[in-house]
Design a protein around this motif. Structure first.
Motif, PDB file in Angstrom:
ATOM      1  N   ASP A 187      -6.797   2.342   5.973  1.00 54.60           N
ATOM      2  CA  ASP A 187      -5.611   2.450   5.124  1.00 54.60           C
ATOM      3  C   ASP A 187      -5.890   1.898   3.727  1.00 54.60           C
ATOM      4  O   ASP A 187      -5.487   2.491   2.712  1.00 54.60           O
ATOM      5  CB  ASP A 187      -4.447   1.697   5.765  1.00 54.60           C
ATOM      6  N   PHE A 188      -6.601   0.770   3.662  1.00 52.81           N
ATOM      7  CA  PHE A 188      -6.980   0.178   2.381  1.00 52.81           C
ATOM      8  C   PHE A 188      -7.817   1.166   1.569  1.00 52.81           C
ATOM      9  O   PHE A 188      -7.571   1.390   0.373  1.00 52.81           O
ATOM     10  CB  PHE A 188      -7.767  -1.113   2.648  1.00 52.81           C
ATOM     11  N   ALA A 189      -8.806   1.797   2.210  1.00 47.51           N
ATOM     12  CA  ALA A 189      -9.657   2.765   1.515  1.00 47.51           C
ATOM     13  C   ALA A 189      -8.861   3.967   1.050  1.00 47.51           C
ATOM     14  O   ALA A 189      -9.087   4.495  -0.049  1.00 47.51           O
ATOM     15  CB  ALA A 189     -10.797   3.200   2.428  1.00 47.51           C
ATOM     16  N   ASP A 190      -7.910   4.408   1.865  1.00 51.86           N
ATOM     17  CA  ASP A 190      -7.091   5.557   1.499  1.00 51.86           C
ATOM     18  C   ASP A 190      -6.204   5.240   0.294  1.00 51.86           C
ATOM     19  O   ASP A 190      -6.102   6.035  -0.654  1.00 51.86           O
ATOM     20  CB  ASP A 190      -6.237   5.967   2.698  1.00 51.86           C
ATOM     21  N   ARG A 191      -5.577   4.072   0.300  1.00 53.52           N
ATOM     22  CA  ARG A 191      -4.681   3.698  -0.797  1.00 53.52           C
ATOM     23  C   ARG A 191      -5.433   3.547  -2.120  1.00 53.52           C
ATOM     24  O   ARG A 191      -4.881   3.848  -3.186  1.00 53.52           O
ATOM     25  CB  ARG A 191      -3.948   2.400  -0.457  1.00 53.52           C
ATOM     26  N   HIS A 192      -6.668   3.107  -2.050  1.00 56.30           N
ATOM     27  CA  HIS A 192      -7.440   2.897  -3.271  1.00 56.30           C
ATOM     28  C   HIS A 192      -8.424   4.046  -3.544  1.00 56.30           C
ATOM     29  O   HIS A 192      -9.210   3.958  -4.497  1.00 56.30           O
ATOM     30  CB  HIS A 192      -8.194   1.572  -3.189  1.00 56.30           C
ATOM     31  N   ASP A 193      -8.366   5.092  -2.717  1.00 53.08           N
ATOM     32  CA  ASP A 193      -9.213   6.276  -2.870  1.00 53.08           C
ATOM     33  C   ASP A 193     -10.686   5.899  -2.935  1.00 53.08           C
ATOM     34  O   ASP A 193     -11.415   6.283  -3.864  1.00 53.08           O
ATOM     35  CB  ASP A 193      -8.820   7.088  -4.110  1.00 53.08           C
ATOM     36  N   LEU A 194     -11.138   5.147  -1.935  1.00 53.17           N
ATOM     37  CA  LEU A 194     -12.526   4.693  -1.874  1.00 53.17           C
ATOM     38  C   LEU A 194     -13.330   5.524  -0.885  1.00 53.17           C
ATOM     39  O   LEU A 194     -12.827   5.918   0.175  1.00 53.17           O
ATOM     40  CB  LEU A 194     -12.593   3.226  -1.426  1.00 53.17           C
ATOM     41  N   ILE A 195     -14.589   5.773  -1.211  1.00 53.08           N
ATOM     42  CA  ILE A 195     -15.550   6.193  -0.199  1.00 53.08           C
ATOM     43  C   ILE A 195     -15.853   4.964   0.651  1.00 53.08           C
ATOM     44  O   ILE A 195     -15.914   3.839   0.158  1.00 53.08           O
ATOM     45  CB  ILE A 195     -16.846   6.723  -0.849  1.00 53.08           C
ATOM     46  N   VAL A 196     -16.049   5.167   1.944  1.00 54.95           N
ATOM     47  CA  VAL A 196     -16.478   4.086   2.828  1.00 54.95           C
ATOM     48  C   VAL A 196     -17.880   4.417   3.331  1.00 54.95           C
ATOM     49  O   VAL A 196     -18.109   5.522   3.828  1.00 54.95           O
ATOM     50  CB  VAL A 196     -15.530   3.910   4.032  1.00 54.95           C
ATOM     51  N   CYS A 197     -18.801   3.478   3.177  1.00 56.87           N
ATOM     52  CA  CYS A 197     -20.116   3.609   3.810  1.00 56.87           C
ATOM     53  C   CYS A 197     -20.196   2.515   4.867  1.00 56.87           C
ATOM     54  O   CYS A 197     -20.182   1.323   4.547  1.00 56.87           O
ATOM     55  CB  CYS A 197     -21.236   3.466   2.792  1.00 56.87           C
ATOM     56  N   SER A 198     -20.241   2.927   6.125  1.00 59.96           N
ATOM     57  CA  SER A 198     -20.197   1.999   7.243  1.00 59.96           C
ATOM     58  C   SER A 198     -21.559   1.949   7.935  1.00 59.96           C
ATOM     59  O   SER A 198     -21.981   2.912   8.579  1.00 59.96           O
ATOM     60  CB  SER A 198     -19.113   2.430   8.238  1.00 59.96           C
TER      61      SER A 198
END
Length: 386
Positions: A187-198
């Motif tokens: 949700d945090f990544a979606d709200r801030h429009d971030l790519i996530v590299c896990s």
């Protein structure tokens, strides 16, 4: 009991061949419990597959083949309940290259890469390798577990942040993030429009049987669209120097950007690494299960021993074969300026916490035969008693 076919008690002389782990202390009576590779032989199924391939005698250029991809797809479904497609796989020589590539495609030079510390040291240097700016949020120790500080995470994110670099399961604190935590991160990544590299390289090494690893990208389609998941057989099946890893990237546009960034920079994967990966995912689970049982017993010994050592404390790692030990009370009470040097003088080589962003801690690798571990813990206890 150790399965007779998988003898984790066997002492293998690693000093007889070149080895980063053991070579650091060549000629010295120091037991190396630092870098994250184990002192166990690879699974018999992997060794047999390598021997068959070597007997062929020709080692030409080779791309990933269908049965290799099928073994990985089946393994992720079996172990993590994650249904992926072959097209989502991007093969890499290692996860470090994988998250450096993620930094390279996240925004422009000067943009931010956010990660949680303490963390695997290459996370801290990867952003600058492509002109990005490292942004850090500290994990907090609460109720005996390392946890997210959600307010601090929000505060650390700026309009320039483009990438969330996640380590899951976490190295070095050993956390297996639960679904509630992962959904909050998504949700945090979606709200801030971030790519996530896990980076999920330790996903096969969950020690707590009631805490299954959940890939963040497997939460739902929206999380999958923005996530680059990095995995490899290297830690789980102890084949790190065969250099074979992969990214799982469900979104076609993100996958194209990622592949474009690889051109002319990232080499092909070692063919023997791919052979080993197929054997590990297809036939290596009995060995992995025996390994996990052995590591759980080793973990219990480390937890018990550290609890009895004055000035040291640790949380119980839920995954990995790594213990994250707090030495700050020792430093304050005994005037020990450098815990790594202190224990090295006692004959035990550990990883320095400052490299992970946390001075005053050390990391201990308990992926070794029980006799080696007992010797190392004994040396540490005697040094503290003295």
């Amino acid at each position: 009991m150790t399965d007779a076919a998988f003898d984790f008690d066997r002492i293998i002389d690693r000093s007889s061949l070149p080895s980063e782990k053991w070579g650091r202390y060549a000629g010295r009576d120091v037991l190396p419990l630092w870098v994250a590779d184990m002192d166990f032989a690879a699974p018999p199924a992997v060794i047999e597959a390598l021997q068959r391939r070597i007997d062929h005698g020709v080692f030409g250029y080779t791309d990933a083949w269908p049965s290799l991809c099928e073994a990985v797809i089946d393994g992720l479904q079996r172990d993590h309940g994650w249904a992926i497609e072959a097209d989502w796989l991007v093969w890499l020589p290692g996860v470090v290259a994988g998250f450096n590539l993620a930094c390279a495609i996240a925004g422009e030079a000067g943009d931010g890469v956010l990660t949680a510390t303490p963390v695997y040291p290459p996370f801290l240097t990867a952003p600058a390798n492509t002109g990005r700016v490292l942004q850090r949020v500290e994990l907090v120790l609460r109720d005996g577990r390392w946890q997210w500080d959600w307010g601090a995470l929000e505060a650390a994110c700026t309009p320039a942040t483009r990438l969330l670099l996640l380590c899951s399961p976490h190295n070095p604190v050993g956390r297996v993030f639960d679904e509630t935590e992962l959904r909050r991160l998504a949700d945090f990544a979606d709200r801030h429009d971030l790519i996530v590299c896990s980076d999920e390289i330790h996903c096969g090494l969950v020690l707590d049987e009631g805490r299954p690893h959940r890939p963040l990208a497997a939460l739902d389609e929206a999380a999958g669209r923005r996530t680059i998941t990095l995995m490899a057989p290297s830690k789980t099946w102890n084949i790190p120097a065969l250099y074979c890893a992969f990214a799982v990237i469900p979104d076609a546009a993100l996958r194209r950007r990622y592949r474009h960034a690889m051109r002319g920079i990232v080499p092909h994967v070692n063919v023997l690494g791919m052979v080993a990966a197929e054997a590990a995912y297809r036939d290596g689970d009995p060995w992995r299960q025996a390994l996990l049982a052995y590591l759980r017993a080793n973990r219990a010994r480390v937890v018990e021993a550290v609890a009895a050592m004055p000035g040291l404390s640790m949380t119980v790692p839920e995954a990995t074969y790594l213990a994250w030990i707090d030495c700050r009370a020792l430093m304050a009470a005994r005037g020990v300026a450098d815990p790594v040097a202190f224990f090295e003088a006692a004959g035990v080589g550990l990883s320095e916490g400052a490299a992970f962003g946390a001075p005053g801690f050390v990391r201990l690798n308990f992926g070794c035969p029980r006799a080696t571990l007992a010797d190392a813990l004994g040396r540490m206890a005697r040094a503290l008693a003295g």
